[in-house]
Design a protein around this motif. Sequence first.
Motif, PDB file in Angstrom:
ATOM      1  N   ALA A 291      67.594  35.896  53.128  1.00  0.00           N
ATOM      2  CA  ALA A 291      67.054  36.199  51.829  1.00  0.00           C
ATOM      3  C   ALA A 291      67.985  36.855  51.075  1.00  0.00           C
ATOM      4  O   ALA A 291      67.888  36.331  49.857  1.00  0.00           O
ATOM      5  N   ALA A 292      68.394  38.046  51.594  1.00  0.00           N
ATOM      6  CA  ALA A 292      69.256  39.239  50.905  1.00  0.00           C
ATOM      7  C   ALA A 292      70.443  38.672  50.586  1.00  0.00           C
ATOM      8  O   ALA A 292      71.154  38.251  49.611  1.00  0.00           O
ATOM      9  N   THR A 293      70.700  37.220  51.315  1.00  0.00           N
ATOM     10  CA  THR A 293      72.434  36.537  51.313  1.00  0.00           C
ATOM     11  C   THR A 293      72.082  35.578  49.809  1.00  0.00           C
ATOM     12  O   THR A 293      72.717  35.541  48.751  1.00  0.00           O
ATOM     13  N   ILE A 294      70.722  34.758  49.864  1.00  0.00           N
ATOM     14  CA  ILE A 294      70.082  34.225  48.038  1.00  0.00           C
ATOM     15  C   ILE A 294      69.945  34.873  47.577  1.00  0.00           C
ATOM     16  O   ILE A 294      70.565  34.640  46.309  1.00  0.00           O
ATOM     17  N   VAL A 295      69.110  35.873  47.421  1.00  0.00           N
ATOM     18  CA  VAL A 295      68.970  37.391  46.472  1.00  0.00           C
ATOM     19  C   VAL A 295      70.705  37.071  45.824  1.00  0.00           C
ATOM     20  O   VAL A 295      70.934  37.325  44.917  1.00  0.00           O
ATOM     21  N   GLY A 296      71.567  38.514  46.832  1.00  0.00           N
ATOM     22  CA  GLY A 296      72.841  38.418  46.357  1.00  0.00           C
ATOM     23  C   GLY A 296      73.862  37.310  45.817  1.00  0.00           C
ATOM     24  O   GLY A 296      74.351  36.875  45.176  1.00  0.00           O
ATOM     25  N   SER A 297      73.821  35.500  46.518  1.00  0.00           N
ATOM     26  CA  SER A 297      73.931  34.082  45.205  1.00  0.00           C
ATOM     27  C   SER A 297      73.184  34.344  43.343  1.00  0.00           C
ATOM     28  O   SER A 297      74.437  34.293  43.238  1.00  0.00           O
TER      29      SER A 297
ATOM     30  N   LEU B 219      63.805  36.165  65.106  1.00  0.00           N
ATOM     31  CA  LEU B 219      63.909  34.872  63.197  1.00  0.00           C
ATOM     32  C   LEU B 219      63.056  36.413  62.191  1.00  0.00           C
ATOM     33  O   LEU B 219      63.646  35.496  61.260  1.00  0.00           O
ATOM     34  N   GLY B 220      63.141  37.019  62.258  1.00  0.00           N
ATOM     35  CA  GLY B 220      62.365  38.166  61.189  1.00  0.00           C
ATOM     36  C   GLY B 220      63.840  38.332  60.564  1.00  0.00           C
ATOM     37  O   GLY B 220      63.541  38.209  59.591  1.00  0.00           O
ATOM     38  N   ALA B 221      64.572  39.119  61.771  1.00  0.00           N
ATOM     39  CA  ALA B 221      65.636  39.061  60.516  1.00  0.00           C
ATOM     40  C   ALA B 221      66.504  38.106  60.227  1.00  0.00           C
ATOM     41  O   ALA B 221      67.070  38.294  59.575  1.00  0.00           O
ATOM     42  N   GLY B 222      66.607  37.153  61.090  1.00  0.00           N
ATOM     43  CA  GLY B 222      67.039  36.045  60.051  1.00  0.00           C
ATOM     44  C   GLY B 222      66.706  35.840  59.179  1.00  0.00           C
ATOM     45  O   GLY B 222      67.699  35.606  57.521  1.00  0.00           O
TER      46      GLY B 222
ATOM     47  N   PHE C 276      65.756  28.650  54.383  1.00  0.00           N
ATOM     48  CA  PHE C 276      64.358  30.065  54.848  1.00  0.00           C
ATOM     49  C   PHE C 276      63.380  29.644  54.771  1.00  0.00           C
ATOM     50  O   PHE C 276      62.729  30.316  55.074  1.00  0.00           O
ATOM     51  N   PHE C 277      62.985  28.269  53.721  1.00  0.00           N
ATOM     52  CA  PHE C 277      61.195  28.251  53.968  1.00  0.00           C
ATOM     53  C   PHE C 277      61.065  26.921  55.070  1.00  0.00           C
ATOM     54  O   PHE C 277      60.464  27.594  55.932  1.00  0.00           O
ATOM     55  N   TYR C 278      62.059  26.935  56.030  1.00  0.00           N
ATOM     56  CA  TYR C 278      61.746  26.567  57.654  1.00  0.00           C
ATOM     57  C   TYR C 278      61.466  27.708  58.848  1.00  0.00           C
ATOM     58  O   TYR C 278      60.592  27.419  58.664  1.00  0.00           O
ATOM     59  N   LEU C 279      62.487  28.033  58.322  1.00  0.00           N
ATOM     60  CA  LEU C 279      62.573  29.613  58.953  1.00  0.00           C
ATOM     61  C   LEU C 279      60.664  29.980  59.059  1.00  0.00           C
ATOM     62  O   LEU C 279      60.236  30.692  59.525  1.00  0.00           O
ATOM     63  N   VAL C 280      60.638  30.625  57.599  1.00  0.00           N
ATOM     64  CA  VAL C 280      59.649  30.983  56.908  1.00  0.00           C
ATOM     65  C   VAL C 280      58.367  30.383  57.946  1.00  0.00           C
ATOM     66  O   VAL C 280      56.971  30.493  58.750  1.00  0.00           O
ATOM     67  N   LYS C 281      58.110  28.768  57.944  1.00  0.00           N
ATOM     68  CA  LYS C 281      56.928  28.492  58.210  1.00  0.00           C
ATOM     69  C   LYS C 281      56.924  28.694  59.654  1.00  0.00           C
ATOM     70  O   LYS C 281      55.640  28.285  60.550  1.00  0.00           O
ATOM     71  N   ARG C 282      58.230  28.482  60.289  1.00  0.00           N
ATOM     72  CA  ARG C 282      58.119  28.473  62.351  1.00  0.00           C
ATOM     73  C   ARG C 282      57.032  29.614  62.562  1.00  0.00           C
ATOM     74  O   ARG C 282      57.204  30.032  63.613  1.00  0.00           O
ATOM     75  N   PHE C 283      57.966  30.547  61.475  1.00  0.00           N
ATOM     76  CA  PHE C 283      57.433  32.396  61.744  1.00  0.00           C
ATOM     77  C   PHE C 283      55.984  32.173  61.650  1.00  0.00           C
ATOM     78  O   PHE C 283      55.329  33.413  62.917  1.00  0.00           O
ATOM     79  N   PHE C 284      55.062  31.732  60.762  1.00  0.00           N
ATOM     80  CA  PHE C 284      54.348  31.992  60.830  1.00  0.00           C
ATOM     81  C   PHE C 284      53.252  31.089  61.501  1.00  0.00           C
ATOM     82  O   PHE C 284      51.909  30.935  61.904  1.00  0.00           O
ATOM     83  N   ASP C 285      53.515  29.750  62.040  1.00  0.00           N
ATOM     84  CA  ASP C 285      52.373  28.844  62.824  1.00  0.00           C
ATOM     85  C   ASP C 285      53.145  29.152  64.451  1.00  0.00           C
ATOM     86  O   ASP C 285      52.293  28.271  65.495  1.00  0.00           O
ATOM     87  N   ASN C 286      53.612  30.169  64.313  1.00  0.00           N
ATOM     88  CA  ASN C 286      53.966  31.057  65.865  1.00  0.00           C
ATOM     89  C   ASN C 286      54.277  29.917  67.379  1.00  0.00           C
ATOM     90  O   ASN C 286      53.638  29.908  68.474  1.00  0.00           O
ATOM     91  N   LYS C 287      55.243  28.950  66.214  1.00  0.00           N
ATOM     92  CA  LYS C 287      55.469  28.232  67.490  1.00  0.00           C
ATOM     93  C   LYS C 287      56.925  27.778  68.094  1.00  0.00           C
ATOM     94  O   LYS C 287      57.653  29.068  66.642  1.00  0.00           O
ATOM     95  N   PRO C 288      57.840  27.801  68.957  1.00  0.00           N
ATOM     96  CA  PRO C 288      59.235  28.499  69.391  1.00  0.00           C
ATOM     97  C   PRO C 288      59.860  27.313  68.967  1.00  0.00           C
ATOM     98  O   PRO C 288      59.465  26.266  68.279  1.00  0.00           O
ATOM     99  N   ILE C 289      60.835  27.654  68.424  1.00  0.00           N
ATOM    100  CA  ILE C 289      62.152  27.307  67.771  1.00  0.00           C
ATOM    101  C   ILE C 289      62.115  25.632  68.710  1.00  0.00           C
ATOM    102  O   ILE C 289      62.474  24.604  68.200  1.00  0.00           O
ATOM    103  N   ILE C 290      62.618  26.179  69.567  1.00  0.00           N
ATOM    104  CA  ILE C 290      63.025  24.797  70.124  1.00  0.00           C
ATOM    105  C   ILE C 290      61.877  24.814  71.996  1.00  0.00           C
ATOM    106  O   ILE C 290      61.031  25.868  72.548  1.00  0.00           O
TER     107      ILE C 290
END
Length: 359
Positions: A340-346, A332-335, A173-187
């Motif tokens: 986040a929903a999975t973590i909160v549900g857990s 990426l935002g949907a993921g 989760f934190f990795y995807l959030v970081k990548r979302f705001f740095d505007n860099k492609p995952i691959i």
Amino acid sequence: MKRYIFLITLFMALAGRLSGQSVTVDATIDSLQILIGEQAKIKLQVSLDANKYAIFPVYVDTLVRGVEIIDVAKPDTQLLNGGKRALITQEYTITSFDSALYYLPPMEVVVENEKYRSKALALKVYSVNVPLDPENPEQFFGPKDVMKAPFAWEDWYGLMVCSVLLIPFGILFFYLVKRFFDNKPIIRKVKVEPKLPPHQLAMQEIERIKSEKVWQKGNPKEYYTDLTDAIRTYIKDRFGFNALEMTSTEIIDKLLEIRDKDAISDLRELFQTADLVKFAKHNPLMNENDANLINAIDFINETKEKEEENSKPQPTEITIIEKRSLRTKILLGAGIVALAATIVGSFIYIGLELYNYFA
């Protein structure tokens, strides 16, 4: 004549009475008094001609308010009078959890669209009262505490799995959030280009110097500086020592250790002319400039590595960072939202399990 009319009328009345009594309905209860939670059985019996069909009352879950029906047995049929009459018995098992005197209304049976009713019943339900004997107090134990179920690992499998999965889920989760705001492609895309050998790179630089014709513009120093730099770079890549940081004399001496004198004689003449131009402001002639250019080309051709036939250029990787597309941002935002929903549900599941256990 009047006597016959009276007899006929009496006979018809008796026949109608017998016909009306051809169906009888009776209800009995095996116990008029029960304790809370105990059971009683109501037996409903219908006597009718064997060729007739009876419809018994149907109850959902209660007979009257406060009296519950917990079981309905299958009807039992007995043939009487040589098969001309039938006795059908239906049993209802009832219970109650409130102490009171209950009125059980008549039970209705339908035979050939006519309704027949049984007699009403009564049921007295008593609460449990245990008398206390002062002389024998050990006989009264009172209500027992709620017993806890024994510990079983099977009951904790879901909790343990959720707890273990929370760690990788949180990191992702934190990795995807970081990548979302740095505007860099995952691959990142990687572009592979061939790496040219040293002599080809040097020849490309000499062709550039030759096409620019700097010496014809009155800049011999710039011309010889570019030419000697191209040769120094070639020597560095070809022979493996840093000719860019060495003087002309040091380069010649180093080459004499690994090459024959004939291949280096033309190079010595080039370096000498270049040193005169750069340090003594020497102005060479046009044919001298052309001769030194030819000397550089000859040196490269005489000292270059021999290429094997059908050899392929050595590839080199160049990383190209491209801007993330809008579709990738949406995915990426949907993921991130789903994770986040999975973590909160857990966390909610773990909290509820722990609360139920310690409550």
